[in-house]
Design a protein around this motif. Structure first.
Motif, short mmCIF file in Angstrom:
data_model
loop_
_atom_site.label_atom_id
_atom_site.label_comp_id
_atom_site.label_asym_id
_atom_site.label_seq_id
_atom_site.Cartn_x
_atom_site.Cartn_y
_atom_site.Cartn_z
N ALA A 1 64.42 47.29 36.44
CA ALA A 1 63.86 46.83 37.70
C ALA A 1 62.47 47.38 37.92
CB ALA A 1 64.78 47.23 38.85
N ASN A 2 62.26 48.65 37.57
CA ASN A 2 60.95 49.28 37.71
C ASN A 2 59.93 48.59 36.81
OD1 ASN A 2 59.14 51.25 38.73
ND2 ASN A 2 59.37 52.39 36.84
N MET A 3 60.33 48.26 35.58
CA MET A 3 59.42 47.61 34.65
C MET A 3 59.04 46.22 35.18
SD MET A 3 59.82 46.84 30.61
CE MET A 3 60.89 45.43 30.78
N LEU A 4 60.00 45.47 35.73
CA LEU A 4 59.71 44.14 36.26
C LEU A 4 58.72 44.23 37.43
CD1 LEU A 4 63.18 42.39 36.19
CD2 LEU A 4 61.21 41.97 34.71
N ALA A 5 58.90 45.19 38.31
CA ALA A 5 57.99 45.35 39.43
C ALA A 5 56.59 45.66 38.92
CB ALA A 5 58.48 46.45 40.36
N THR A 6 56.51 46.49 37.90
CA THR A 6 55.23 46.87 37.33
C THR A 6 54.54 45.66 36.71
OG1 THR A 6 56.05 49.07 36.89
CG2 THR A 6 54.12 48.40 35.68
N VAL A 7 55.27 44.87 35.94
CA VAL A 7 54.69 43.70 35.28
C VAL A 7 54.23 42.68 36.33
CG1 VAL A 7 55.23 41.74 33.80
CG2 VAL A 7 55.95 44.03 33.14
N ASN A 8 54.99 42.51 37.40
CA ASN A 8 54.64 41.54 38.43
C ASN A 8 53.40 41.92 39.22
OD1 ASN A 8 56.75 39.85 37.75
ND2 ASN A 8 58.15 40.80 39.20
N GLU A 9 53.06 43.19 39.27
CA GLU A 9 51.89 43.59 40.05
C GLU A 9 50.61 43.63 39.23
OE1 GLU A 9 52.32 48.44 39.75
OE2 GLU A 9 53.11 47.41 41.50
N VAL A 10 50.66 43.35 37.94
CA VAL A 10 49.48 43.45 37.07
C VAL A 10 48.33 42.54 37.51
CG1 VAL A 10 48.63 43.05 34.72
CG2 VAL A 10 50.69 44.40 35.09
N PRO A 11 48.55 41.27 37.87
CA PRO A 11 47.39 40.45 38.29
C PRO A 11 46.61 41.04 39.46
CG PRO A 11 49.29 39.06 37.86
CD PRO A 11 49.78 40.48 37.82
N GLN A 12 47.31 41.60 40.43
CA GLN A 12 46.62 42.22 41.56
C GLN A 12 45.88 43.48 41.11
OE1 GLN A 12 49.96 41.45 41.69
NE2 GLN A 12 49.88 39.65 43.01
N LEU A 13 46.49 44.23 40.20
CA LEU A 13 45.82 45.42 39.66
C LEU A 13 44.54 45.05 38.93
CD1 LEU A 13 48.66 47.65 38.18
CD2 LEU A 13 47.13 48.19 40.06
N ILE B 1 40.98 46.60 39.86
CA ILE B 1 40.30 47.41 38.84
C ILE B 1 38.94 46.83 38.52
CG2 ILE B 1 40.39 48.05 36.40
CD1 ILE B 1 43.46 48.42 36.84
N ALA B 2 38.86 45.51 38.37
CA ALA B 2 37.57 44.87 38.08
C ALA B 2 36.57 45.16 39.19
CB ALA B 2 37.77 43.37 37.90
N ASP B 3 37.02 45.09 40.43
CA ASP B 3 36.13 45.42 41.56
C ASP B 3 35.65 46.86 41.50
OD1 ASP B 3 36.40 42.84 42.53
OD2 ASP B 3 37.90 43.39 44.06
N ALA B 4 36.56 47.78 41.18
CA ALA B 4 36.20 49.20 41.09
C ALA B 4 35.20 49.44 39.97
CB ALA B 4 37.44 50.06 40.89
N LEU B 5 35.41 48.81 38.82
CA LEU B 5 34.48 48.98 37.69
C LEU B 5 33.11 48.42 38.03
CD1 LEU B 5 36.80 48.09 34.69
CD2 LEU B 5 35.84 50.33 35.21
N ASN B 6 33.08 47.27 38.68
CA ASN B 6 31.80 46.64 39.03
C ASN B 6 31.03 47.43 40.07
OD1 ASN B 6 32.01 44.51 37.24
ND2 ASN B 6 33.17 43.27 38.68
N SER B 7 31.72 48.21 40.89
CA SER B 7 31.03 48.97 41.92
C SER B 7 30.77 50.43 41.51
CB SER B 7 31.82 48.93 43.23
OG SER B 7 33.07 49.55 43.06
N SER B 8 31.17 50.81 40.30
CA SER B 8 30.96 52.18 39.85
C SER B 8 29.48 52.43 39.51
CB SER B 8 31.80 52.47 38.60
OG SER B 8 31.46 53.73 38.07
N PRO B 9 28.92 53.53 40.00
CA PRO B 9 27.53 53.85 39.67
C PRO B 9 27.38 54.39 38.25
CG PRO B 9 28.46 55.57 41.04
CD PRO B 9 29.50 54.49 40.95
#
Length: 100
Positions: free
Chosen positions: A23-35, A39-47
């Motif tokens: 169940a934990n693995m399924l929850a993790t896999v399902n949240e990947v698109p939001q992650l 993450i892309a936003d954080a990388l793009n805003s990193s100085p």
């Protein structure tokens, strides 16, 4: 001397442990698109990282993979540190190459 830091699984039925892990693995896999988006936003805003040098993509088992090319090991490490609070410990595959 016994290692007292490890959690004890005694008294728990194996099926309950297996179910929780699945169940934990399924929850993790399902949240990947939001992650990936966060993450892309954080990388793009990193100085510390030039825009477009590091990209993120889904990895295996709910992990995220950093890809790209940077000029220093500092930039590679900063890419990982930038997303650690979003992705979580042990969920980052840092495949960024250092080319100098």
């Amino acid at each position: 001397m016994a290692n007292t830091c490890k959690p004890s699984l005694e008294g728990r039925p194996p099926t309950a442990i297996s179910f929780w892990s699945h169940a934990n693995m399924l929850a993790t896999v399902n949240e990947v698109p939001q992650l990936i988006d966060r993450i892309a936003d954080a990388l793009n805003s990193s100085p510390y990282i030039a825009p477009g040098k590091v990209r993120v993509e889904p990895g295996e088992n709910g992990q995220v993979r950093l890809q790209g090319s940077v000029q220093t090991f500092f930039e590679k490490q900063m890419a990982q540190e930038t997303i650690r609070h979003i992705a979580g410990e042990g969920r980052i595959q840092n495949m960024v190459e250092v080319t100098w």
